[in-house]
Scaffold this motif. Structure first.
Motif, PDB file in Angstrom:
ATOM      1  N   TRP A 283      37.664  81.993  28.466  1.00 37.43           N
ATOM      2  CA  TRP A 283      38.221  83.341  28.551  1.00 37.43           C
ATOM      3  C   TRP A 283      38.945  83.579  29.873  1.00 37.43           C
ATOM      4  CZ3 TRP A 283      39.343  86.518  24.903  1.00 37.43           C
ATOM      5  CH2 TRP A 283      38.647  86.489  23.707  1.00 37.43           C
ATOM      6  N   GLY A 284      38.381  83.114  30.936  1.00 33.28           N
ATOM      7  CA  GLY A 284      39.032  83.315  32.237  1.00 33.28           C
ATOM      8  C   GLY A 284      40.389  82.647  32.303  1.00 33.28           C
ATOM      9  N   ARG A 285      40.436  81.410  31.833  1.00 35.40           N
ATOM     10  CA  ARG A 285      41.695  80.673  31.819  1.00 35.40           C
ATOM     11  C   ARG A 285      42.689  81.308  30.841  1.00 35.40           C
ATOM     12  NH1 ARG A 285      42.382  76.591  35.774  1.00 35.40           N
ATOM     13  NH2 ARG A 285      40.325  75.781  36.308  1.00 35.40           N
ATOM     14  N   THR A 286      42.187  81.823  29.712  1.00 36.67           N
ATOM     15  CA  THR A 286      43.058  82.469  28.728  1.00 36.67           C
ATOM     16  C   THR A 286      43.737  83.691  29.322  1.00 36.67           C
ATOM     17  OG1 THR A 286      41.727  81.678  26.873  1.00 36.67           O
ATOM     18  CG2 THR A 286      43.123  83.612  26.489  1.00 36.67           C
ATOM     19  N   VAL A 287      42.949  84.531  29.983  1.00 35.75           N
ATOM     20  CA  VAL A 287      43.519  85.728  30.617  1.00 35.75           C
ATOM     21  C   VAL A 287      44.543  85.338  31.673  1.00 35.75           C
ATOM     22  CG1 VAL A 287      42.990  87.749  32.035  1.00 35.75           C
ATOM     23  CG2 VAL A 287      41.489  87.127  30.130  1.00 35.75           C
ATOM     24  N   GLY A 288      44.222  84.298  32.430  1.00 38.70           N
ATOM     25  CA  GLY A 288      45.166  83.849  33.451  1.00 38.70           C
ATOM     26  C   GLY A 288      46.482  83.385  32.851  1.00 38.70           C
ATOM     27  N   LEU A 289      46.401  82.604  31.750  1.00 43.84           N
ATOM     28  CA  LEU A 289      47.622  82.128  31.108  1.00 43.84           C
ATOM     29  C   LEU A 289      48.441  83.292  30.552  1.00 43.84           C
ATOM     30  CD1 LEU A 289      49.326  79.730  30.169  1.00 43.84           C
ATOM     31  CD2 LEU A 289      47.967  79.664  28.073  1.00 43.84           C
ATOM     32  N   ILE A 290      47.770  84.296  29.982  1.00 47.55           N
ATOM     33  CA  ILE A 290      48.487  85.459  29.448  1.00 47.55           C
ATOM     34  C   ILE A 290      49.201  86.210  30.567  1.00 47.55           C
ATOM     35  CG2 ILE A 290      48.177  87.722  28.390  1.00 47.55           C
ATOM     36  CD1 ILE A 290      45.978  86.511  26.664  1.00 47.55           C
ATOM     37  N   ILE A 291      48.503  86.401  31.695  1.00 45.48           N
ATOM     38  CA  ILE A 291      49.127  87.113  32.823  1.00 45.48           C
ATOM     39  C   ILE A 291      50.329  86.346  33.347  1.00 45.48           C
ATOM     40  CG2 ILE A 291      48.767  87.855  35.195  1.00 45.48           C
ATOM     41  CD1 ILE A 291      45.884  88.508  34.444  1.00 45.48           C
ATOM     42  N   ILE A 292      50.172  85.042  33.496  1.00 38.86           N
ATOM     43  CA  ILE A 292      51.292  84.225  33.982  1.00 38.86           C
ATOM     44  C   ILE A 292      52.452  84.276  32.996  1.00 38.86           C
ATOM     45  CG2 ILE A 292      52.025  81.869  34.518  1.00 38.86           C
ATOM     46  CD1 ILE A 292      49.196  81.349  35.563  1.00 38.86           C
ATOM     47  N   GLY A 293      52.137  84.212  31.681  1.00 43.00           N
ATOM     48  CA  GLY A 293      53.190  84.275  30.670  1.00 43.00           C
ATOM     49  C   GLY A 293      53.947  85.586  30.701  1.00 43.00           C
ATOM     50  N   VAL A 294      53.229  86.700  30.861  1.00 47.95           N
ATOM     51  CA  VAL A 294      53.886  88.012  30.927  1.00 47.95           C
ATOM     52  C   VAL A 294      54.770  88.120  32.161  1.00 47.95           C
ATOM     53  CG1 VAL A 294      53.469  90.484  31.237  1.00 47.95           C
ATOM     54  CG2 VAL A 294      52.136  89.198  29.563  1.00 47.95           C
ATOM     55  N   VAL A 295      54.240  87.670  33.314  1.00 52.41           N
ATOM     56  CA  VAL A 295      55.035  87.723  34.555  1.00 52.41           C
ATOM     57  C   VAL A 295      56.296  86.871  34.426  1.00 52.41           C
ATOM     58  CG1 VAL A 295      55.055  87.117  37.001  1.00 52.41           C
ATOM     59  CG2 VAL A 295      53.059  88.252  36.016  1.00 52.41           C
ATOM     60  N   ALA A 296      56.138  85.664  33.894  1.00 54.20           N
ATOM     61  CA  ALA A 296      57.304  84.789  33.715  1.00 54.20           C
ATOM     62  C   ALA A 296      58.317  85.415  32.761  1.00 54.20           C
ATOM     63  CB  ALA A 296      56.863  83.419  33.202  1.00 54.20           C
ATOM     64  N   THR A 297      57.832  86.058  31.693  1.00 54.82           N
ATOM     65  CA  THR A 297      58.737  86.720  30.743  1.00 54.82           C
ATOM     66  C   THR A 297      59.509  87.836  31.421  1.00 54.82           C
ATOM     67  OG1 THR A 297      57.286  86.212  28.879  1.00 54.82           O
ATOM     68  CG2 THR A 297      58.828  88.034  28.589  1.00 54.82           C
ATOM     69  N   LEU A 298      58.835  88.618  32.250  1.00 53.18           N
ATOM     70  CA  LEU A 298      59.514  89.705  32.967  1.00 53.18           C
ATOM     71  C   LEU A 298      60.556  89.162  33.935  1.00 53.18           C
ATOM     72  CD1 LEU A 298      56.466  92.058  33.696  1.00 53.18           C
ATOM     73  CD2 LEU A 298      58.255  92.350  31.975  1.00 53.18           C
ATOM     74  N   VAL A 299      60.226  88.044  34.589  1.00 57.72           N
ATOM     75  CA  VAL A 299      61.187  87.443  35.531  1.00 57.72           C
ATOM     76  C   VAL A 299      62.419  86.947  34.798  1.00 57.72           C
ATOM     77  CG1 VAL A 299      61.566  85.512  37.106  1.00 57.72           C
ATOM     78  CG2 VAL A 299      59.447  86.831  37.235  1.00 57.72           C
ATOM     79  N   ILE A 300      62.212  86.227  33.687  1.00 53.85           N
ATOM     80  CA  ILE A 300      63.349  85.706  32.919  1.00 53.85           C
ATOM     81  C   ILE A 300      64.145  86.846  32.306  1.00 53.85           C
ATOM     82  CG2 ILE A 300      63.970  84.358  30.875  1.00 53.85           C
ATOM     83  CD1 ILE A 300      61.587  82.543  31.485  1.00 53.85           C
ATOM     84  N   ASP A 301      63.446  87.837  31.782  1.00 55.34           N
ATOM     85  CA  ASP A 301      64.131  88.989  31.198  1.00 55.34           C
ATOM     86  C   ASP A 301      64.946  89.701  32.259  1.00 55.34           C
ATOM     87  OD1 ASP A 301      64.105  90.542  28.546  1.00 55.34           O
ATOM     88  OD2 ASP A 301      63.867  92.134  30.024  1.00 55.34           O
ATOM     89  N   GLY A 302      64.375  89.827  33.459  1.00 58.21           N
ATOM     90  CA  GLY A 302      65.111  90.484  34.536  1.00 58.21           C
ATOM     91  C   GLY A 302      66.334  89.705  34.976  1.00 58.21           C
ATOM     92  N   GLY A 303      66.200  88.374  34.988  1.00 60.99           N
ATOM     93  CA  GLY A 303      67.337  87.569  35.433  1.00 60.99           C
ATOM     94  C   GLY A 303      68.430  87.434  34.402  1.00 60.99           C
TER      95      GLY A 303
END
Length: 593
Positions: A283-303
């Motif tokens: 669960w800890g790793r899952t939450v971490g991967l989701i957070i990283i995925g959302v942040v990366a999506t926002l960065v790519i979407d922003g760029g």
């Protein structure tokens, strides 16, 4: 000792397979020593993951084991416990220190160091080999490889989330001065700047204005309201109208990207969670991967997307009319007076091209100079409507007319220049206006000629030319319906679609290069032209009708069109003109008033 039967313990001979014995076989397999293939234990060598799955699992696995493969809380692996390594049970089974005495050396399954002939002892050295490197964190190469694999996974998931959000986010509908416009984006492009898109009557037109970013605005004109308010979208309007248009477009643009960002985040959460489940992350790793995925999506979407989102408003603020986006034709100045009661039709005006003029049929009696130049016939559908209904019908149609040169602009000829048909006084006084236009706009005559000499009418060059002509025509049609909506008496309007000159038999065209395949291509092109006409009429609230020449094509016994050797090839005969008049007569029953 000899290897035991598959269903008995090798030392005791008891039925069933002993668990400790199976673990010993696992240890021997890990140490690279011979394993009893008939022991009844699961052959661990056959359960190993292989291929891409094994590599990915190795790079990303942290499900329920430590970095060295041991279960949490255990300092040694299964082989350690069998072979007497730290943390196992060992010395008791081997008869070493801390275990039970090994006895006097007599052969026994419990004795220390004594084995049956033919058997091999798992030595401490072999167990050490099985354990591999010292326990602890994985090697630096392993950590780098695992990090790169995770980064690649996050990148793919983020790009997929952004792309899917652009496709799934619906266009935002805005209204301005009675016009309904959909605001969205085009598909992603590899170029960093370029035109947007205007969807007009089913045609995708590039904007004159260029936008920055891989995605650009897309505007879809969905509905045109009757009245002078259309001027603000079709042509230059008042300051207030321009501001209303700009405000509506900007509001729709901002609203679209708020929705798009929300959709991208939701998709990123879903697919990141699904990926973590597939990798069996905790669960800890899952939450971490989701957070990283959302942040990366926002960065790519922003760029990739927000570059356009933040730069497009400045471009849209410069839009004063549809002309600024699609480069349409300027509307003529039209007088404005109060509307009148149109409960009955008395005055009718026909505007258009050679089809409406009746080209190729006998000229009108006592022709004017304009009648002769335009080829207006006494057998035209305008004359038929006048005779059948007692209406006062004025035929302004002229051969070679287009929307730009003929209807909205002057039409030059060899002997005179004709004024714009829409600007004629008869039009401003009409109760009903019938329009027949489009064939010259798309250069239909030359398309027919090229098709007859080509091996294939559906070739890329010919179809690209036709689509280009059709796109230009759709922008001009918008200008025409805008002009007709602004007529002072707000007359009823019927837009005629074109007839099919060869709906069935084409045997007489075989020596002219027209085959069945070519017939189908030409009919498809004609249907596309009629679809634009119908869409324009529907958007403006006008009526539209298409005459049916089935059974009366150019090769029929009683054709409604003139032959290829006639003065006006494939133009309606007197009978064809009557068929058009009957279609218009039927349409008058449904003309909006």
């Amino acid at each position: 000792m000899p290897l035991a039967d598959a269903n008995t313990h090798p030392d005791t001979g008891d039925a069933g397979v002993d668990g400790e014995y199976c673990r010993e076989m696992g240890a021997r397999n890990s140490a690279g020593l011979p394993v009893d293939g008939k022991s009844g234990c699961l052959d661990v060598s056959k359960t190993r993951t292989s291929g891409v799955g094994a590599f990915w699992k190795a790079m990303t696995d942290d499900s329920e084991t430590g970095s060295d493969g041991a279960h949490p809380g255990e300092s040694g692996s299964e082989p350690d416990r069998i072979a007497g390594g730290p943390g196992g049970e060992p010395d008791r089974e081997a008869g070493g220190p801390g275990g039970e005495p090994g006895g006097t050396g007599e052969p026994s399954g419990e004795s220390g160091g004594v084995v049956e002939p033919g058997a091999e002892q798992v030595s401490d050295g072999a167990a050490a080999t099985a354990r591999g490197p010292a326990k602890g964190a994985p090697s630096g190469v392993h950590r780098v490889a695992r990090g790169l694999a995770t980064a690649a996974l996050v990148l793919v998931l983020s790009v997929g989330a952004v792309a899917a959000s652009l496709w799934l986010t619906p266009m935002q509908q805005v209204s301005t001065a009675g016009q309904t416009v959909g605001v969205g984006v085009t598909g992603p492009s590899w170029s960093l700047s370029g035109p947007g898109e205007v969807d007009l009557f089913g045609q995708q037109l590039p904007t004159v204005v260029d936008f920055v970013g891989p995605v650009r605005p897309r505007l879809e004109l969905r509905r045109i309201a009757v009245g002078e308010q259309l001027a603000q979208f079709a042509a230059s309007g008042s300051k207030e109208a321009v501001q209303a248009l700009q405000s509506a477009l900007l509001h729709g643009w901002v609203r679209f990207f708020i929705w798009q960002l929300a959709v991208a985040v939701v998709i990123a959460v879903l697919i990141s969670g699904a990926a973590a489940g597939w990798l069996r992350r905790r669960w800890g790793r899952t939450v971490g991967l989701i957070i990283i995925g959302v942040v990366a999506t926002l960065v790519i979407d922003g760029g990739a997307v927000m570059v356009t989102a933040f730069t497009a408003p400045a471009k849209l603020k410069s839009v004063r009319s549809l002309q600024d986006l699609a480069g349409a034709t300027q509307l003529p100045d039209l007088p404005s007076t109060a509307a009148v009661d149109r409960s009955s039709i008395k005055k009718v005006v026909v505007i258009g091209d050679s089809t409406a003029a009746g080209l190729g049929n006998p000229i009108v009696a006592d022709p004017s100079r304009a009648d002769s130049v335009c080829g207006r016939s006494r057998d035209s559908f305008a004359a038929v409507l006048a005779a059948a209904n007692g209406w006062e019908v004025t035929n302004l149609a002229c051969s070679k007319a287009t929307i730009r040169t003929g209807l909205l602009g002057p039409e030059p000829s060899l002997s005179m220049t004709l004024p714009p048909q829409v600007g004629e006084p008869a039009v401003s006084k009409a109760d009903l206006v019938i329009v027949s236009i489009g064939a010259n706009d798309v250069d239909w005559t030359n398309i027919l000629r090229i098709c007859s000499v080509s091996d294939n009418c559906a070739n890329s060059a010919e179809q690209a030319y036709f689509q280009q002509q059709l796109a230009h025509f759709s922008t001009d049609l918008l200008q025409l319906v805008a002009a007709l909506q602004q007529l002072p008496r707000h007359p009823g309007v019927i837009i005629n679609q074109y007839y099919d000159p060869f709906p069935d038999d084409i045997s007489c065209l075989a020596n002219r290069g027209i085959t069945k395949d070519k017939q189908q291509t030409l009919q498809s092109d004609l249907a596309a032209l009629n679809a634009v006409l119908a869409a324009g009429a529907k958007a403006a609230g006008f009526s539209t009708v298409g005459p049916d020449f089935t059974g009366h094509g150019v090769c029929s016994t009683y054709p409604y069109v003139q032959g290829l050797d006639a003065v006006a090839p494939l133009h309606p005969t007197a009978a064809g003109q009557m068929a058009i008049a009957l279609a218009d007569e039927y349409a008058t029953r449904a003309v909006p008033r």
